[in-house]
Design a protein around this motif. Structure first.
Motif, PDB file in Angstrom:
ATOM      1  N   ALA A  20      16.179  10.165  -2.264  1.00 22.03           N
ATOM      2  CA  ALA A  20      16.139  11.538  -2.422  1.00 22.03           C
ATOM      3  C   ALA A  20      14.778  12.106  -2.410  1.00 22.03           C
ATOM      4  O   ALA A  20      14.086  13.047  -1.877  1.00 22.03           O
ATOM      5  CB  ALA A  20      17.223  12.191  -2.992  1.00 22.03           C
ATOM      6  N   TRP A  21      14.252  11.752  -3.591  1.00 28.65           N
ATOM      7  CA  TRP A  21      12.914  12.234  -3.952  1.00 28.65           C
ATOM      8  C   TRP A  21      11.725  12.112  -2.791  1.00 28.65           C
ATOM      9  O   TRP A  21      10.997  12.895  -2.981  1.00 28.65           O
ATOM     10  CB  TRP A  21      12.593  11.775  -5.412  1.00 28.65           C
ATOM     11  N   LEU A  22      11.824  10.706  -2.311  1.00 34.84           N
ATOM     12  CA  LEU A  22      11.021  10.499  -1.028  1.00 34.84           C
ATOM     13  C   LEU A  22      11.149  11.316  -0.039  1.00 34.84           C
ATOM     14  O   LEU A  22      10.097  11.834   0.538  1.00 34.84           O
ATOM     15  CB  LEU A  22      11.161   8.983  -0.740  1.00 34.84           C
ATOM     16  N   ASP A  23      12.135  11.743   0.371  1.00 33.89           N
ATOM     17  CA  ASP A  23      12.713  12.437   1.338  1.00 33.89           C
ATOM     18  C   ASP A  23      11.857  13.943   1.174  1.00 33.89           C
ATOM     19  O   ASP A  23      11.386  14.557   2.110  1.00 33.89           O
ATOM     20  CB  ASP A  23      14.325  12.696   1.565  1.00 33.89           C
ATOM     21  N   LEU A  24      11.800  14.315  -0.109  1.00 36.62           N
ATOM     22  CA  LEU A  24      11.166  15.549  -0.615  1.00 36.62           C
ATOM     23  C   LEU A  24       9.839  15.542  -0.394  1.00 36.62           C
ATOM     24  O   LEU A  24       9.002  16.418  -0.896  1.00 36.62           O
ATOM     25  CB  LEU A  24      11.742  16.190  -1.791  1.00 36.62           C
ATOM     26  N   ARG A  25       9.310  14.135  -0.420  1.00 33.97           N
ATOM     27  CA  ARG A  25       7.654  13.868  -0.532  1.00 33.97           C
ATOM     28  C   ARG A  25       7.315  14.011  -2.210  1.00 33.97           C
ATOM     29  O   ARG A  25       6.226  14.462  -2.253  1.00 33.97           O
ATOM     30  CB  ARG A  25       6.927  14.781   0.520  1.00 33.97           C
ATOM     31  N   ASN A  26       8.169  14.103  -3.006  1.00 34.67           N
ATOM     32  CA  ASN A  26       7.811  13.971  -4.391  1.00 34.67           C
ATOM     33  C   ASN A  26       7.620  12.704  -5.133  1.00 34.67           C
ATOM     34  O   ASN A  26       8.634  12.141  -5.332  1.00 34.67           O
ATOM     35  CB  ASN A  26       8.833  15.065  -5.387  1.00 34.67           C
ATOM     36  N   GLY A  27       6.347  12.302  -5.055  1.00 32.39           N
ATOM     37  CA  GLY A  27       6.050  10.938  -5.174  1.00 32.39           C
ATOM     38  C   GLY A  27       6.283  10.565  -6.708  1.00 32.39           C
ATOM     39  O   GLY A  27       6.723   9.520  -7.251  1.00 32.39           O
ATOM     40  N   ALA A  28       6.095  11.532  -7.685  1.00 30.68           N
ATOM     41  CA  ALA A  28       6.187  11.271  -9.041  1.00 30.68           C
ATOM     42  C   ALA A  28       7.706  10.925  -9.356  1.00 30.68           C
ATOM     43  O   ALA A  28       7.923  10.035 -10.246  1.00 30.68           O
ATOM     44  CB  ALA A  28       5.710  12.299  -9.750  1.00 30.68           C
ATOM     45  N   GLN A  29       8.440  11.915  -8.985  1.00 30.86           N
ATOM     46  CA  GLN A  29      10.062  11.707  -9.348  1.00 30.86           C
ATOM     47  C   GLN A  29      10.627  10.528  -8.401  1.00 30.86           C
ATOM     48  O   GLN A  29      11.394   9.769  -8.935  1.00 30.86           O
ATOM     49  CB  GLN A  29      10.851  13.034  -8.735  1.00 30.86           C
ATOM     50  N   ALA A  30      10.072  10.295  -7.399  1.00 30.02           N
ATOM     51  CA  ALA A  30      10.546   9.137  -6.503  1.00 30.02           C
ATOM     52  C   ALA A  30      10.128   7.618  -7.330  1.00 30.02           C
ATOM     53  O   ALA A  30      10.913   6.814  -7.629  1.00 30.02           O
ATOM     54  CB  ALA A  30      10.099   8.906  -5.199  1.00 30.02           C
ATOM     55  N   ALA A  31       8.823   7.610  -7.925  1.00 29.63           N
ATOM     56  CA  ALA A  31       8.496   6.351  -8.347  1.00 29.63           C
ATOM     57  C   ALA A  31       9.427   6.200  -9.778  1.00 29.63           C
ATOM     58  O   ALA A  31       9.845   5.146 -10.234  1.00 29.63           O
ATOM     59  CB  ALA A  31       7.136   6.599  -8.957  1.00 29.63           C
ATOM     60  N   ARG A  32       9.501   7.319 -10.531  1.00 30.97           N
ATOM     61  CA  ARG A  32      10.294   7.512 -11.907  1.00 30.97           C
ATOM     62  C   ARG A  32      11.647   6.796 -11.599  1.00 30.97           C
ATOM     63  O   ARG A  32      12.227   5.872 -12.163  1.00 30.97           O
ATOM     64  CB  ARG A  32      10.371   8.903 -12.550  1.00 30.97           C
ATOM     65  N   HIS A  67       2.825   9.106  -1.565  1.00 31.38           N
ATOM     66  CA  HIS A  67       2.843  10.341  -1.775  1.00 31.38           C
ATOM     67  C   HIS A  67       1.916  11.208  -2.774  1.00 31.38           C
ATOM     68  O   HIS A  67       1.441  11.989  -2.858  1.00 31.38           O
ATOM     69  CB  HIS A  67       4.167  10.730  -2.118  1.00 31.38           C
ATOM     70  N   MET A  68       1.709  10.105  -3.626  1.00 30.84           N
ATOM     71  CA  MET A  68       0.698  10.594  -4.875  1.00 30.84           C
ATOM     72  C   MET A  68      -0.816  10.358  -4.591  1.00 30.84           C
ATOM     73  O   MET A  68      -1.644  10.450  -5.504  1.00 30.84           O
ATOM     74  CB  MET A  68       1.125   9.884  -6.035  1.00 30.84           C
ATOM     75  N   ARG A  69      -1.201   9.730  -3.366  1.00 32.57           N
ATOM     76  CA  ARG A  69      -2.393   9.556  -2.870  1.00 32.57           C
ATOM     77  C   ARG A  69      -2.903   8.259  -3.786  1.00 32.57           C
ATOM     78  O   ARG A  69      -4.014   8.155  -3.961  1.00 32.57           O
ATOM     79  CB  ARG A  69      -3.379  10.559  -3.021  1.00 32.57           C
ATOM     80  N   ASP A  70      -2.193   7.320  -3.829  1.00 31.88           N
ATOM     81  CA  ASP A  70      -2.695   6.025  -4.818  1.00 31.88           C
ATOM     82  C   ASP A  70      -2.396   5.065  -4.004  1.00 31.88           C
ATOM     83  O   ASP A  70      -1.318   4.295  -4.134  1.00 31.88           O
ATOM     84  CB  ASP A  70      -1.786   6.307  -6.165  1.00 31.88           C
ATOM     85  N   LYS A  71      -3.304   4.672  -2.886  1.00 32.71           N
ATOM     86  CA  LYS A  71      -3.177   3.555  -2.284  1.00 32.71           C
ATOM     87  C   LYS A  71      -3.204   2.100  -3.021  1.00 32.71           C
ATOM     88  O   LYS A  71      -2.614   1.085  -2.569  1.00 32.71           O
ATOM     89  CB  LYS A  71      -3.940   3.341  -1.307  1.00 32.71           C
ATOM     90  N   ASP A  72      -3.720   2.218  -4.044  1.00 38.58           N
ATOM     91  CA  ASP A  72      -3.722   0.764  -4.803  1.00 38.58           C
ATOM     92  C   ASP A  72      -2.607   0.526  -5.485  1.00 38.58           C
ATOM     93  O   ASP A  72      -2.163  -0.501  -5.359  1.00 38.58           O
ATOM     94  CB  ASP A  72      -4.942   0.860  -5.918  1.00 38.58           C
ATOM     95  N   HIS A 102       3.512   3.573   9.225  1.00 38.45           N
ATOM     96  CA  HIS A 102       3.621   4.916   9.661  1.00 38.45           C
ATOM     97  C   HIS A 102       2.680   5.965   8.701  1.00 38.45           C
ATOM     98  O   HIS A 102       2.049   6.682   9.063  1.00 38.45           O
ATOM     99  CB  HIS A 102       4.751   5.525  10.019  1.00 38.45           C
ATOM    100  N   MET A 103       3.137   5.923   7.442  1.00 37.84           N
ATOM    101  CA  MET A 103       2.527   6.642   6.544  1.00 37.84           C
ATOM    102  C   MET A 103       1.103   6.356   6.279  1.00 37.84           C
ATOM    103  O   MET A 103       0.027   7.317   6.224  1.00 37.84           O
ATOM    104  CB  MET A 103       3.069   6.351   5.039  1.00 37.84           C
ATOM    105  N   LEU A 104       0.730   4.920   6.568  1.00 38.82           N
ATOM    106  CA  LEU A 104      -0.621   4.551   6.288  1.00 38.82           C
ATOM    107  C   LEU A 104      -1.627   4.954   7.728  1.00 38.82           C
ATOM    108  O   LEU A 104      -2.649   5.019   7.952  1.00 38.82           O
ATOM    109  CB  LEU A 104      -0.604   3.286   6.182  1.00 38.82           C
ATOM    110  N   SER A 105      -0.880   5.261   8.839  1.00 38.68           N
ATOM    111  CA  SER A 105      -1.430   5.777   9.942  1.00 38.68           C
ATOM    112  C   SER A 105      -2.013   7.041  10.049  1.00 38.68           C
ATOM    113  O   SER A 105      -2.277   7.555  10.920  1.00 38.68           O
ATOM    114  CB  SER A 105      -0.618   5.300  11.280  1.00 38.68           C
TER     115      SER A 105
END
Length: 135
Positions: A20-32, A67-72, A102-105
């Motif tokens: 759900a957090w990914l759908d909202l593009r909230n990387g921090a909450q999604a990762a948590r 989403h948090m701009r952390d490709k590594d 797709h995100m990486l493109s």
């Protein structure tokens, strides 16, 4: 006790919250929430660990990092997934990895050489997987 598709334990609840957090593009909450799900899954005895859910959640961690701009962080989260043998790959993992590709493109990753390399590795994984029937 209810099981199967009707079982909704702590790990699945956390994984759904991550989605759900990914759908909202909230990387921090999604990762948590994805990490919370992984902790519960990994606490299970080895033969009972749901490899597909674990790997799917790892893909969600990767999406959260993007989403948090952390490709590594994304590449690190995908390391074990991209090493899965073909017989361990399924439709769910393929769909999730397709979204990562797709995100990486898209911007800001479309001009990043490392991001392109990760996208190419994902594309190779996807093409190897599509060459055999998915379970």
């Amino acid at each position: 006790m209810t099981g199967g598709e009707f079982a909704f334990g702590d790990a699945r609840a956390a994984a759904c919250a991550a989605a759900a957090w990914l759908d909202l593009r909230n990387g921090a909450q999604a990762a948590r929430y994805a990490r919370e799900a992984l902790q519960v899954y990994e606490a299970l005895p080895s033969p009972r660990r749901p490899y597909s859910q674990i790997n799917g959640t790892q893909i969600d961690v990767a999406a959260a990092h993007l989403h948090m701009r952390d490709k590594d962080g994304a590449a690190d989260a995908l390391r074990t997934v991209l090493d899965l043998p073909p017989q361990k790959r399924n439709v769910s993992l393929t769909g999730r990895l397709s979204r990562i590709e797709h995100m990486l493109s898209q911007s800001p990753w479309d001009r990043d050489a490392d991001a392109r390399q990760l996208a190419e590795r994902i594309a190779a994984w996807l093409s190897e997987t599509s060459a055999r029937p998915l379970t």
